[in-house]
Design a protein around this motif. Structure first.
Motif, PDB file in Angstrom:
ATOM      1  N   UNK A  21       0.759  -1.448  -0.242  1.00  5.17           N
ATOM      2  CA  UNK A  21       0.517  -0.080   0.154  1.00  5.17           C
ATOM      3  C   UNK A  21       1.066   1.171   0.412  1.00  5.17           C
ATOM      4  N   UNK A  22       2.206   1.266   1.086  1.00  3.80           N
ATOM      5  CA  UNK A  22       2.403   2.543   0.898  1.00  3.80           C
ATOM      6  C   UNK A  22       3.894   2.679  -0.048  1.00  3.80           C
ATOM      7  N   UNK A  30      -0.878   3.304  -9.161  1.00  2.00           N
ATOM      8  CA  UNK A  30      -0.922   4.603  -8.854  1.00  2.00           C
ATOM      9  C   UNK A  30       0.122   5.248 -10.038  1.00  2.00           C
ATOM     10  N   UNK A  31      -0.141   6.741 -11.454  1.00  2.00           N
ATOM     11  CA  UNK A  31       0.218   6.328 -12.000  1.00  2.00           C
ATOM     12  C   UNK A  31       0.025   8.199 -12.404  1.00  2.00           C
ATOM     13  N   UNK A  32       1.501   8.562 -12.730  1.00  2.00           N
ATOM     14  CA  UNK A  32       1.099  10.222 -13.373  1.00  2.00           C
ATOM     15  C   UNK A  32       0.608   9.831 -14.362  1.00  2.00           C
ATOM     16  N   UNK A  34      -1.007  13.252 -15.000  1.00  2.00           N
ATOM     17  CA  UNK A  34      -1.515  14.853 -14.544  1.00  2.00           C
ATOM     18  C   UNK A  34      -1.399  15.390 -16.301  1.00  2.00           C
ATOM     19  N   UNK A  37      -4.468  14.657 -18.030  1.00  2.00           N
ATOM     20  CA  UNK A  37      -5.809  15.989 -18.321  1.00  2.00           C
ATOM     21  C   UNK A  37      -5.063  17.101 -18.335  1.00  2.00           C
TER      22      UNK A  37
ATOM     23  N   UNK B  66      -4.719  22.642 -11.424  1.00  2.00           N
ATOM     24  CA  UNK B  66      -3.789  21.621 -11.469  1.00  2.00           C
ATOM     25  C   UNK B  66      -3.346  21.603 -13.160  1.00  2.00           C
ATOM     26  N   UNK B  67      -5.160  21.580 -13.806  1.00  5.30           N
ATOM     27  CA  UNK B  67      -4.892  20.684 -15.312  1.00  5.30           C
ATOM     28  C   UNK B  67      -4.749  22.261 -15.695  1.00  5.30           C
ATOM     29  N   UNK B 156       7.657  10.914  -1.099  1.00  6.32           N
ATOM     30  CA  UNK B 156       6.066  10.753  -1.930  1.00  6.32           C
ATOM     31  C   UNK B 156       5.957   9.796  -0.518  1.00  6.32           C
ATOM     32  N   UNK B 157       6.506   8.485  -0.334  1.00 11.39           N
ATOM     33  CA  UNK B 157       6.132   7.549   0.740  1.00 11.39           C
ATOM     34  C   UNK B 157       5.669   7.451   2.008  1.00 11.39           C
ATOM     35  N   UNK B 160       2.308   9.926   2.235  1.00 13.28           N
ATOM     36  CA  UNK B 160       1.134   9.574   2.399  1.00 13.28           C
ATOM     37  C   UNK B 160       0.912   8.946   3.602  1.00 13.28           C
ATOM     38  N   UNK B 161       1.695   8.260   3.815  1.00  8.38           N
ATOM     39  CA  UNK B 161       1.680   7.847   5.392  1.00  8.38           C
ATOM     40  C   UNK B 161       1.242   8.564   6.533  1.00  8.38           C
ATOM     41  N   UNK B 223      -2.530  10.449  -4.160  1.00 12.08           N
ATOM     42  CA  UNK B 223      -2.196   9.327  -5.330  1.00 12.08           C
ATOM     43  C   UNK B 223      -2.448   9.989  -6.479  1.00 12.08           C
ATOM     44  N   UNK B 224      -2.717  10.888  -6.872  1.00 12.15           N
ATOM     45  CA  UNK B 224      -2.782  10.999  -8.983  1.00 12.15           C
ATOM     46  C   UNK B 224      -1.892  12.328  -8.385  1.00 12.15           C
ATOM     47  N   UNK B 225      -1.403  12.656  -7.983  1.00 13.37           N
ATOM     48  CA  UNK B 225       0.415  13.272  -7.702  1.00 13.37           C
ATOM     49  C   UNK B 225       0.216  14.804  -8.926  1.00 13.37           C
ATOM     50  N   UNK B 226      -1.314  15.540  -7.272  1.00 18.87           N
ATOM     51  CA  UNK B 226      -1.207  16.946  -8.097  1.00 18.87           C
ATOM     52  C   UNK B 226      -0.051  17.717  -7.292  1.00 18.87           C
TER      53      UNK B 226
END
Lengths: 88, 261
Positions: A21-22, A30-32, A34, A37, B66-67, B156-157, B160-161, B223-226
């Motif tokens: 998970x981490x 989960x890939x980038x 962006x 979009x 973001x977009x 990143x990790x 999130x934690x 998670x979505x890299x924003x």
């Protein structure tokens, strides 16, 4: 996991699930995306931002308008009803 | 093809301010229909329209920032001012409830027995669950700071934690408070003690739920890299709000739970 990490105290199914998970690797979903979009929302199609995402946008917009405008009409009806006495 | 020669954000025309305002109309008229005529239809419509408006309005802001790249430095400055002013307005909101509490508790009337807590009210022991709740929120303040620093350092990790831990602590606080509400020997209708206790702590609990939701949205965006290491205002706004919620609790704990017991 190494004996230095408290993860070894947990059963392997749990410690592996937590590690996955981490984990920051792209393998598990989960890939980038962006950049994709950014391309979609910068397309020169004169669509306003609230409709630029596709058909779901149009559906949600219509749903919201129906609920709010319909609800407003119903609230005015209720006001008309409540303004008059009704025999119990 | 025209391009603007300034760095400000000229937003597209949007229906959400209208739908938001109409949902407020449905909320108020819905409350009247519920209180006086036992009808919940308008109230349900108000909640649905409010949720739809919030989801789409904030979704659009993420798209614009973001977009589409509209959140330039100066636009971000405006967003920062906006969040600060909003939090200040919330400070005034809670000040009203603290004023009400101190008004009633500093000069308790004969009807209460001339004392505070009033005669017959068995207060919650501040050294039991309320103290645990205090430690939970303080710990969540530490974990969100850890998350922020991890984000700024590009880890990143860990970001999130730490954010996940913060959200779990918020949920833990909410569950503990719900259990306290069931266990309390007094209700909201038990005089001014009950009113001040449950309105102040109740609105606080609602803000914990709102703050946890805001943090959850930030987690999904991460998670979505924003977020980048130097542009993540949504996260900062959530962190400011979360610290505000923590500070309100500290005031509640000291005033109502501790001094008021």
């Amino acid at each position: 996991s190494s004996r230095l990490s408290p993860l070894y105290l947990l059963p392997p199914q749990v410690s592996q699930a937590l590690t996955r998970f981490f984990s920051s690797s792209a393998r598990h979903g989960f890939q980038n995306r962006v950049a994709e979009k950014q391309k979609l929302f910068q397309e020169k199609n004169d669509l306003p931002v609230h409709l630029k995402g596709g058909t779901t946008d149009h559906f949600l917009y219509r749903l919201t308008m129906v609920v709010t405008l319909g609800g407003t009409a119903y609230s005015l009806y209720c006001l008309g009803w409540a303004s008059f006495p009704h025999k119990k | 093809m025209t391009h603007q020669s300034h760095a400000y954000h000229m937003v597209n025309p949007s229906p959400w301010p209208l739908t938001g305002a109409l949902s407020a109309l449905l909320l108020t008229s819905g409350l009247i229909m519920w209180f006086h005529f036992n009808s919940k239809t308008l109230l349900l419509l108000s909640m649905l329209s409010n949720l739809l408006t919030m989801y789409q309005w904030w979704r659009d802001i993420v798209r614009e920032g973001t977009y589409q790249g509209h959140h330039t430095t100066i636009v971000q400055k405006g967003l920062r001012y906006g969040m600060v002013l909003f939090i200040i307005s919330e400070v005034f909101f809670f000040s009203g409830f603290f004023w009400a509490f101190y008004h009633s508790s500093l000069a308790p009337t004969p009807e209460l027995g001339g004392c505070w807590p009033p005669t017959g009210v068995f207060t919650i022991n501040p050294l039991e669950v309320p103290l645990l709740n205090t430690s939970v929120l303080l710990a969540s303040g530490v974990s969100i700071t850890w998350s922020h620093h991890s984000l700024m350092e590009g880890d990143r990790k860990q970001m999130i934690q730490a954010l996940t831990i913060t959200i779990l602590l918020g949920i833990y606080f909410t569950l503990l408070q719900i259990s306290e509400y069931f266990e309390a020997s007094f209700a909201i209708s038990d005089g001014v003690y009950g009113s001040t206790f449950f309105v102040a702590t109740g609105f606080h609990g609602l803000h914990v739920i709102i703050g946890s939701t805001f943090l959850l949205v930030c987690l999904l965006r991460q998670f979505n890299f924003h977020f980048t290491s130097n542009h993540h205002f949504g996260f900062e706004a959530a962190a400011w709000y979360w610290h505000f919620v923590d500070v309100v609790w500290l005031f509640l704990y000291i005033s109502i739970y501790w001094w008021g017991s």
